[in-house]
Design a protein around this motif. Structure first.
Motif, short mmCIF file in Angstrom:
data_model
loop_
_atom_site.label_atom_id
_atom_site.label_comp_id
_atom_site.label_asym_id
_atom_site.label_seq_id
_atom_site.Cartn_x
_atom_site.Cartn_y
_atom_site.Cartn_z
N LEU A 314 -9.25 -4.72 10.89
CA LEU A 314 -8.18 -4.10 10.13
C LEU A 314 -8.24 -4.56 8.67
CD1 LEU A 314 -5.28 -4.45 12.71
CD2 LEU A 314 -6.28 -2.29 11.92
N ASN A 315 -8.44 -5.84 8.47
CA ASN A 315 -8.44 -6.40 7.12
C ASN A 315 -9.66 -6.01 6.30
OD1 ASN A 315 -5.95 -7.92 7.25
ND2 ASN A 315 -6.98 -9.30 8.67
N ASN A 316 -10.82 -5.84 6.95
CA ASN A 316 -12.02 -5.53 6.17
C ASN A 316 -12.29 -4.03 6.03
OD1 ASN A 316 -13.35 -4.63 8.55
ND2 ASN A 316 -14.31 -6.61 8.92
N GLY A 317 -11.45 -3.20 6.65
CA GLY A 317 -11.55 -1.77 6.45
C GLY A 317 -12.38 -1.01 7.46
N SER A 318 -13.06 -1.70 8.38
CA SER A 318 -13.90 -0.97 9.34
C SER A 318 -13.07 -0.15 10.31
CB SER A 318 -14.82 -1.96 10.09
OG SER A 318 -14.07 -2.95 10.77
N PHE A 319 -11.88 -0.65 10.67
CA PHE A 319 -10.98 0.10 11.56
C PHE A 319 -10.54 1.39 10.87
CE2 PHE A 319 -7.64 0.82 14.62
CZ PHE A 319 -7.97 0.05 15.72
N ALA A 320 -10.11 1.27 9.62
CA ALA A 320 -9.67 2.44 8.86
C ALA A 320 -10.82 3.43 8.69
CB ALA A 320 -9.14 2.02 7.49
N MET A 408 -0.76 -4.19 10.13
CA MET A 408 -1.73 -3.16 10.53
C MET A 408 -1.60 -1.93 9.65
SD MET A 408 -2.10 -1.26 14.25
CE MET A 408 -3.18 0.15 14.45
N ALA A 409 -0.38 -1.44 9.47
CA ALA A 409 -0.17 -0.24 8.66
C ALA A 409 -0.62 -0.47 7.23
CB ALA A 409 1.31 0.17 8.70
N ASN A 410 -0.27 -1.61 6.67
CA ASN A 410 -0.65 -1.91 5.30
C ASN A 410 -2.15 -1.98 5.14
OD1 ASN A 410 0.22 -2.91 2.51
ND2 ASN A 410 -1.07 -4.61 3.19
N ALA A 411 -2.84 -2.57 6.13
CA ALA A 411 -4.30 -2.67 6.06
C ALA A 411 -4.94 -1.29 6.13
CB ALA A 411 -4.82 -3.55 7.20
N LEU A 412 -4.41 -0.41 6.97
CA LEU A 412 -4.96 0.94 7.05
C LEU A 412 -4.75 1.70 5.74
CD1 LEU A 412 -3.86 1.95 10.68
CD2 LEU A 412 -6.16 1.32 9.91
N VAL A 413 -3.58 1.54 5.15
CA VAL A 413 -3.30 2.19 3.87
C VAL A 413 -4.22 1.63 2.78
CG1 VAL A 413 -1.59 2.46 2.04
CG2 VAL A 413 -0.92 2.76 4.43
N LYS A 414 -4.37 0.34 2.76
CA LYS A 414 -5.20 -0.33 1.74
C LYS A 414 -6.63 0.20 1.76
CE LYS A 414 -6.80 -4.95 0.40
NZ LYS A 414 -6.76 -6.41 0.76
#
Length: 536
Positions: A314-320, A408-414
């Protein structure tokens, strides 16, 4: 509402014939079809206890035209702590790898009905899909979809983990509850067209621990090749990703505590210990968990179903990135007073150390130390909490929902996936909830099941139906169909809020900063087990 019904046979083609029910209203009008306890895997009994679920073989048939398999009851109830335990487990059945299937009346759309794969809650310790009553939901609400609600293995039976057993016994596995859910999802994908469903339009949703499970099912689905992916959309209601689960090494400590309570000698070979576990009555296992300090059985980081460093994705963007690649939309949110119900689940005795030990039953030790420093910097009960029990309810609600959901939501938005997220908050509750929870508890955990499922067996007033449809079930119906959702928010971090007076407001998230503080504090703990790069 009475449950008048008549038989409803269906040809499942190569799987044979089944017979369910058509539920009737008081005027004998058909409401929906129901098939209760349809197996999605072979029974996990005897030597297959603590093994992965086994898929139904190609030659498996439910029944014949002359003698269809009758599925008119419900799923087997996995042995569990709670009210059923006090009755001696008379309703328990470890043969619980089954699903309840609810089907709307009428002719399906050309592509088939949308499908909601619904995972029940209960802290991963208890619960059953048999608690759903979707007759009014399917007959009256704007949501026209097939609902598949699986049972799955819980507590010790579904989530006992041991690094020693896993390393030495090829017929032992961990995270079985999650593997059961995945098997049920695969069954749904392969068979739902025979019930009139669209296998290419499956939303995975759940409440509480079911919502927590949705995150792990979503994470697993994002990690398989696109050709094997099933999930099109996700509903995470009143729960979030939680923390990175314990390592297998930490779980081994819990397993050894269980062996001690059960008087299973540490001198036995692992295979002999496993045989003793398989030969122990389910009721004895549940009673043993009552005597343990580490009494909650949850998922572990095994590097298989639960990847190492999963939350780092989530934090590194791979999930998004994967969600954007698949255009996978998510509804996620909360009730305003979750903590009241959370505080009732095995709360600790008063005192700092008792709180620490209680949290360690759920979460990794290093994470618990961070939590205790965050909430109790002076090792004393802060004045904002009336009691240690109340504090526990708030901490549990923050970790399971408020803080980590926001992280989680913030990481996806980021990382550019904000257009895929639809967030909500509920401050209202229907009057039928009053018979279950004190009115002083407000919109507490599970009080909104009456919203999402049109009363869920209870009666909504005409005004309440208008409120529910306007607030959520109208948009939810479009969401399940894969249409554009009129959510009303201007950006992903805003909330669609059902206010206590029944009106809908689009609001900024006033708890965002507070939640992100805890998310970032817990992020310092990092992944459990061996440190590895997290990859999708």
């Amino acid at each position: 509402m009475t449950k008048s019904s008549q038989p409803h046979p269906v040809d499942l083609q190569f799987r044979g014939y089944v017979e369910g029910l058509t539920y009737l209203g008081q005027d004998s009008r058909p409401l929906c079809h129901f098939f209760g306890g349809v197996p999605y895997a072979l029974p996990p009994l005897g030597p297959f206890r603590f093994q992965k679920p086994r898929s139904l073989p190609t030659c498996y048939r439910y029944g014949t035209r002359a003698n269809p398999a009758r599925f008119t009851g419900g799923c087997g109830i996995c042995p569990q702590p709670g009210p059923s335990e006090k009755k001696g487990g008379s309703k328990w059945d470890e043969d619980c790898t089954q699903s309840n299937v609810w089907v709307p009346m009428g002719i399906p759309p050309p592509e088939g009905w949308p499908v909601l794969f619904w995972i029940h809650g209960g802290f991963l310790q208890f619960g059953s899909p048999n608690d759903l009553d979707l007759r009014a939901f399917l007959a009256e609400s704007p949501c026209k979809c097939i609902v598949v609600a699986p049972a799955y293995r819980l507590n010790i039976i579904g989530f006992l983990a041991s690094s020693t057993l896993l390393a030495t016994c090829s017929d032992y596995h961990v995270n079985l509850g999650f593997w059961d859910q995945r098997m049920a999802l695969q069954w749904t994908y392969e068979n739902i067209s025979y019930f009139g469903g669209n296998a290419s339009n499956i939303t995975v949703g759940g409440y509480s621990a079911g919502s927590h499970s949705v995150f792990y099912q979503l994470a697993y689905d994002l990690g398989v090749p696109l050709s094997k992916a099933i999930i099109k959309r996700a509903l995470m209601l009143s729960n979030g990703p939680g923390m990175q689960p314990k390592s297998l090494e930490e779980a081994q400590v819990q397993c050894e505590e269980l062996f001690k309570v059960l008087d299973i000698s540490s001198d036995l070979k692992p295979a002999e210990q496993l045989a003793r576990l398989r030969g122990t009555k389910a009721q004895t296992l549940i009673q043993a968990s009552r005597k343990m300090k580490l009494h909650q059985f949850r998922a572990v980081t095994d590097g298989s179903f639960v990847r190492h460093g999963l939350l780092n994705e989530l934090n590194n963007g791979s999930f998004a990135h994967q969600m954007k690649k698949r255009d996978l939309h998510l509804v996620i949110g909360e009730c305003s007073d979750e903590h009241f119900v959370y505080g009732t689940w095995r709360p600790p005795k008063p005192g700092f150390n008792n709180m620490l030990h209680r949290l360690e039953a759920d979460y990794p030790h290093d994470a618990c130390k961070v939590l205790m420093s965050h909430y109790f910097p002076n090792r004393k009960l802060p004045s904002r909490y009336k009691s240690w029990k109340a504090a526990f309810g708030h901490i549990y609600a923050d970790v399971q929902i408020y803080a980590l959901e926001r992280g989680m939501a913030n990481a996806l938005v980021k990382h550019g996936a904000g257009d895929l997220i639809h967030r909500y908050r509920i401050e209202w509750r229907a009057t039928c909830v009053d018979k279950k929870y004190p009115t002083s508890w407000g919109a507490t955990h599970t009080s909104d099941m009456a919203i999402w499922f049109w009363g869920n067996g209870d009666i909504l007033t005409p005004d309440e139906k208008r409120i529910v449809e306007n607030a959520f079930l109208g948009p939810l119906g479009a969401f399940l169909e894969g249409k554009k959702v009129e959510w009303g928010t201007q950006h992903a971090m805003q909330l669609r809020t059902l206010k206590s007076n029944g009106t809908v407001a689009i609001e900024e998230d006033t708890r965002l900063e507070e939640g992100l503080v805890l998310w970032n504090t817990l992020k310092k703990v990092g992944a459990t087990g061996i440190s590895r790069e997290s990859k999708l």
